[in-house]
Enzyme design. Structure first.
Site, PDB file in Angstrom:
ATOM      1  N   HIS A   1     -29.172  32.050   7.565  1.00 14.69           N
ATOM      2  CA  HIS A   1     -29.391  32.829   8.779  1.00 14.69           C
ATOM      3  C   HIS A   1     -29.579  31.956  10.018  1.00 14.69           C
ATOM      4  O   HIS A   1     -29.458  32.440  11.151  1.00 14.69           O
ATOM      5  CB  HIS A   1     -30.559  33.805   8.607  1.00 14.69           C
ATOM      6  CG  HIS A   1     -31.915  33.169   8.586  1.00 14.69           C
ATOM      7  ND1 HIS A   1     -32.583  32.888   7.419  1.00 14.69           N
ATOM      8  CD2 HIS A   1     -32.745  32.775   9.588  1.00 14.69           C
ATOM      9  CE1 HIS A   1     -33.762  32.360   7.697  1.00 14.69           C
ATOM     10  NE2 HIS A   1     -33.885  32.275   9.008  1.00 14.69           N
TER      11      HIS A   1
ATOM     12  N   ASP B   1     -29.380  32.832   0.933  1.00 15.14           N
ATOM     13  CA  ASP B   1     -29.776  32.415   2.278  1.00 15.14           C
ATOM     14  C   ASP B   1     -29.818  30.901   2.402  1.00 15.14           C
ATOM     15  O   ASP B   1     -30.772  30.328   2.950  1.00 15.14           O
ATOM     16  CB  ASP B   1     -31.123  33.024   2.671  1.00 15.14           C
ATOM     17  CG  ASP B   1     -31.394  32.906   4.174  1.00 15.14           C
ATOM     18  OD1 ASP B   1     -30.423  32.733   4.934  1.00 15.14           O
ATOM     19  OD2 ASP B   1     -32.576  32.960   4.572  1.00 15.14           O
TER      20      ASP B   1
ATOM     21  N   SER C   1     -37.559  27.974   9.651  1.00 14.90           N
ATOM     22  CA  SER C   1     -36.527  28.317   8.669  1.00 14.90           C
ATOM     23  C   SER C   1     -35.610  27.133   8.405  1.00 14.90           C
ATOM     24  O   SER C   1     -35.079  26.512   9.331  1.00 14.90           O
ATOM     25  CB  SER C   1     -35.694  29.493   9.173  1.00 14.90           C
ATOM     26  OG  SER C   1     -36.454  30.669   9.212  1.00 14.90           O
TER      27      SER C   1
END
Length: 433
Positions: free
Chosen positions: A168, A202, A281
């Site tokens: 992402h 992811d 992230s």
């Protein structure tokens, strides 16, 4: 001489009244001074009247007449003595008070800050030591694609220029029209290519034309236990080189996350209370030995509101990162394991329910798939996965995704009769988007 009442004049032959007497000037002043301080300091205690108060009395015999001049002299001396004592006491007490409030400066100056030389060196096993090493191998990622931009973190996977991050983070540039820029610990920047990515896990792998990078070692995440040290490194809100620490709060936590309209990611995640915020992230989560136990990927949000860390952060386990990254580097794509059954998300009973009938193009049990081969039928309830209870569909999917295609797992299944049975399933394979 003992008369204390009104005095009657003597009518004897020698009686003659004394003329009115006036007190001496110095006694007037002394009496006024004594009256002004009598209530607070001292008082006169003489039993006899003062000389000028005996004007109507006959003189006392010489042998018994009070020594007036001597009494005046002693009284003045006492006053002077008391004043001197008071002044001396005030000086002494004032000096002591000043010494207490304003101590004399020491000739030695201020006390030293320490006896040992100042040093910023820390043990390699300390949080500071682990952070120092990890920061050298953590990168800041900036992504621009069309009119959309994002930022995040990543970590060096191999010395020949491979970097791993979250899908992402780089999604805005995934169609090939965007730009991905990495900033390294020394401040240098490099444009990176997207080697491959997987929405299901992811994860994404990037590559830069740079050799001699220092990779971070991947730990065996199956050896992690609740309570272990957890250290998160990354660039939350674009703040590069940020380090936070905590512990491992839980394991095998099912995390279901949508990525901006793309397919849903199912992660069997490591949970930590180390502060993880937007921008963390893709950065590493390390253990107390400085090894990577996971890649930070998600945080819980209170009430669905966008917020920072509330002590519930999640990371993709290192074993999953290793397997998926190696696949992407070798083939450009990733795979994930499947059982080949569809679950009813409306079911609220014990375990998870296999659909009782097909839902359009989605069969309840995939023909020829691993589930059918193991004897699973529509309407069966799966209660355990490798001995662990399953209570919701995301748990079952996350547990399966944590394995690799070809692995054998044991399911506890209950059919319509309610009788449980155990079945072995050899997991199949699907190519990830």
């Amino acid at each position: 001489q003992g008369d204390t009442g009104p005095h009657a004049p003597d009518t004897g032959p020698h009686a003659a009244p004394y003329p009115p007497a006036q007190p001496p000037a110095e006694h007037v002043a002394a009496e006024a001074a004594a009256a002004s301080v009598a209530d607070t300091r001292y008082s006169w205690q003489s039993p006899a009247a003062l000389p000028w108060q005996q004007a109507d009395r006959p003189p006392a015999p010489a042998a018994t007449r009070p020594p007036e001049r001597r009494r005046r002299t002693l009284g003045a001396g006492v006053v002077v003595l008391l004043v001197l004592v008071a002044l001396l006491g005030g000086i002494v007490l004032g000096a002591l008070g000043a010494r207490a409030l304003w101590p004399a400066p020491s000739s030695a100056g201020l006390p030293p800050s320490g006896t040992s030389p100042t040093s910023t060196e820390r043990s390699p096993e300390s949080v500071a030591g682990i952070a120092s090493a990890a920061l050298e191998s953590t990168v800041y990622i900036e992504v621009v694609g069309g009119n959309v931009g994002s930022s995040g973190s990543g970590m060096v996977l191999r010395e020949d220029g491979y970097v791993v991050t979250n899908n992402h983070v780089i999604a805005p540039a995934a169609d090939g029209d965007g730009r991905v820029t990495l900033t390294f610990a020394d401040g240098s920047k490099e444009d990176a290519d997207i080697v491959g990515r997987t929405v299901d896990y992811d994860l994404a792998v990037l590559h830069v034309e740079r050799a001699g990078l220092t990779p971070l070692p991947l730990a065996d995440s199956d050896a992690v236990v609740v309570g272990d040290t957890a250290i998160a490194v990354g660039a939350p809100l674009g703040l590069e080189g940020t380090v936070t620490s905590g512990i491992i709060s839980a394991l095998n936590r099912p995390v279901e996350a949508g990525q901006g309209g793309e397919a849903t990611s199912f992660i069997n995640a490591i949970q930590t209370d180390a502060a993880i915020n937007p921008g963390n992230s893709g950065g590493p989560l390390l253990n107390g030995a400085g090894e990577v136990i996971g890649i930070n990927t998600a945080i819980a949000q209170a009430g669905g509101r966008q917020a920072g860390s509330i002590g519930l952060g999640f990371a993709i386990p290192a074993n999953q990162v290793r397997r998926t990254a190696e696949e992407i580097i070798e083939t450009g794509q990733a795979t994930y394991p499947v059982i080949g059954v569809a679950l009813d998300t409306r079911y609220t009973g014990e375990g998870v329910l296999v659909l009782e009938e097909d839902a359009g193009d989605n069969p309840a049990v995939t023909p020829g798939g691993p589930g059918e081969a193991a004897g699973i039928e529509p309407g069966d309830v799966i209660t355990h996965f490798d001995g662990q209870p399953v209570t919701q569909p995301s748990e079952r999917i996350g547990a399966v995704r944590s394995r690799a295609p070809g692995d054998v797992v044991v399911l506890t299944v209950r059919d319509g009769s309610g009788a449980p049975r155990e079945v072995e399933v050899t997991l199949g394979e699907m190519v990830s988007d």
